[in-house]
Design a protein around this motif. Structure first.
Motif: not given
Lengths: 241, 303
Positions: A99, A102-103, A105-108, A151
């Motif tokens: 997670e 994942e965050l 890449a949050f804007h992708r 990250r």
């Protein structure tokens, strides 16, 4: 030389009543590793936080890829390719390793590419792959630093700001982290602005360096020159003259 | 034994309602460390908006032809209304104080509570407003235990909302961003999460759940009143503290426990003291285990 990817022009910033930056100017060119060295409290972290839009800029300007980012909210910057590994790593302790990544890449949006990048950082840091379901807060300091870097890589930065990546780590981990810094710079041409108290390490990794003292830049030069400057050796490399 | 089972069913119904309200307290606390004392007013506003919409549908004559559709639409519209109301309250009363002391925001919350409750009184009057309880009538008996259809509806809807919330918070990207914001706001903005948006959303979700509880309470007790938010609000707050404030599972559990204790206390000890039990629990928890049942993250050092 090409246009700088990042330029600070006479930046002033304060934390409450404390003036932390008093006219910082610096330039970072595409593909470079640039080190900022200086003592504790010189304003190194504040400089990075001002660039990232966390600490407000009172005066001066910050240009990223030619346009001002002063006053832009912090959450807009990762999508522009500007990303930070902050001091103290700031892993989300109660989110899993996966997670946390994942965050990054949050804007992708493109799922397939994100999955691909996830596999890539897992191959860079196999220890993280084994712990992908584990909570971030349960990792060791070294693993947390790796997660913080991984990250950041998930955001696909053009310019990566790194604050004290070696802090509190065992020498083996420090070496590994600097290998990775070198690697992403060399192979992917990622530009890196590095803040370090470990001046020796930072100047060896960087091409150019700035010395920050009480909120202003007092010296700037090629990293090699700084590394052999007797004054620097005395002040920051723990050498007795 | 039948008496016990009867109380159990009543307790589950009430506990589920407390759980729905408690979630709003705990989620807002989790994200901005504020006890939103105006939260009970969203519950009351929901109760009123529900009955207003139901009468509106009744006026149009739809309620006789499509009663369940009307109830469903009223619930959804009411939840949406309260969600927007809560976002407005956050914008006006809390957002400007984001960088101020926590006490300032707390006082603002108390003021907002008084303001909203008085607003409800001035616009809707001081008297009870009757709910069309006849819409969900009847029930069935097992032995001497009576289960009303309304109780089933309430429990079913509560379970649906709780499961939905769990999926939202623990299985979706938005939920992940929400948990990240609760854990570290600076870092979450460094990974492109807009904390303003997440905070507004948290208020909206909490108020939506409370609004739904407000309508169900209206049906359950047959009426609503402008000050109906106060006592259940405080009890739900007790439930959130009992579960460990900031912890979503804890709030659900705490709500159920408070509801059960209230019903069983009233049934086996004294009906007159029914409101006292929740507060005995609140005080005991604060005294003996301030972090609550599931609370590992009550931590003043967290920014």
């Amino acid at each position: 030389m090409a246009d700088p990817i990042l330029e600070l022009r006479d930046v002033y910033s304060s934390y409450g009543n404390i003036k932390a930056l008093k006219g910082v100017s610096l330039k970072v060119f595409p593909g470079e590793i640039v080190a900022i060295i200086g003592a504790n409290g010189a304003g190194k972290s504040t400089t990075l936080m001002a660039i990232s839009g966390i600490v407000p800029v009172d005066k001066g300007d910050i240009l990223y890829q030619g346009s001002s980012i002063v006053g832009k909210s912090a959450e807009k910057l990762p999508a522009m390719g500007l990303c930070q590994v902050p001091e103290g790593r700031r892993i989300f302790p109660r989110l899993s390793v996966a997670e946390n990544l994942e965050l990054g890449a949050f804007h992708r949006k493109e799922r397939a590419e994100i999955e691909q990048d996830m596999e890539r950082v897992f191959s860079l840091f196999p220890a993280l792959a084994e712990r992908r379901k584990q909570q971030g807060g349960t990792l060791s300091g070294g693993e947390q630093q790796m997660l913080a870097i991984a990250r950041a890589l998930m955001t696909r930065p053009k310019l990566l700001l790194m604050d004290e990546p070696s802090l509190g780590l065992a020498p083996l981990f420090v070496q590994k982290i600097f290998d990775i810094i070198h690697d992403v710079n060399e192979r992917e041409g990622m530009t890196i602005l590095l803040v370090e108290q470990n001046a020796n390490l930072a100047l060896q990794a960087a091409q150019r360096g700035y010395v920050l003292e009480t909120g202003t830049v007092t010296m700037e030069d090629n990293a090699d020159t700084l590394l052999h400057n007797p004054e620097i050796r005395k002040a920051y490399l723990g050498e007795t003259a | 034994m039948d008496y016990f089972i009867q109380q159990l069913i009543n307790g589950l119904t009430l506990g589920g309602l407390y759980a729905l309200i408690a979630l709003g307290y705990t989620m807002v606390y989790g994200v901005i460390q504020l006890i939103n004392f105006a939260h009970g007013e969203f519950f009351a506003a929901g109760g009123y908006m529900g009955v207003i919409l139901l009468s509106f549908f009744a006026g149009l004559g739809y309620i006789d032809t499509h009663p369940f559709l009307c109830i469903g639409a009223s619930i959804l519209l009411t939840m949406a209304y309260c969600a927007f109301l809560a976002m407005g309250v956050e914008r006006v009363a809390y957002k400007p104080l984001r960088r101020a002391s926590r006490l300032a925001a707390l006082v603002s919350a108390l003021g907002m509570s008084i303001f909203l409750s008085n607003g409800l009184m001035l616009t809707q009057g001081v008297f009870d407003k009757a709910y069309p309880s006849e819409l969900i009538q009847g029930g069935f008996e097992v032995g001497t235990v009576i289960v009303s259809y309304l109780q089933l509806v309430i429990m079913g809807l509560t379970i649906l909302l709780l499961v939905g919330l769990n999926i939202l918070v623990f299985k979706t990207r938005v939920g992940m961003a929400m948990r990240a914001t609760a854990q570290d706001k600076i870092m979450s903005s460094l990974v492109a999460i807009s904390s303003n948006r997440i905070i507004a959303m948290t208020f909206a979700i909490g108020a939506g759940l409370a609004a739904c509880a407000g309508i169900m309470v209206g049906f359950y007790y047959g009426s609503v009143r402008y000050d109906m938010g106060f006592v259940p609000g405080i009890k739900a707050f007790a439930a959130a503290v009992l579960g460990g404030i900031g912890n979503i599972t804890g709030a659900m559990l705490g709500g159920l426990i408070i509801g059960m204790v209230e019903i069983f206390g009233a049934a086996y000890i004294s009906g007159q003291y029914k409101d006292v039990f929740a507060f005995i629990i609140l005080i005991s928890v604060l005294y003996f285990k301030p972090t609550g049942i599931m609370g590992e993250n009550v931590d003043d050092t967290r920014v």
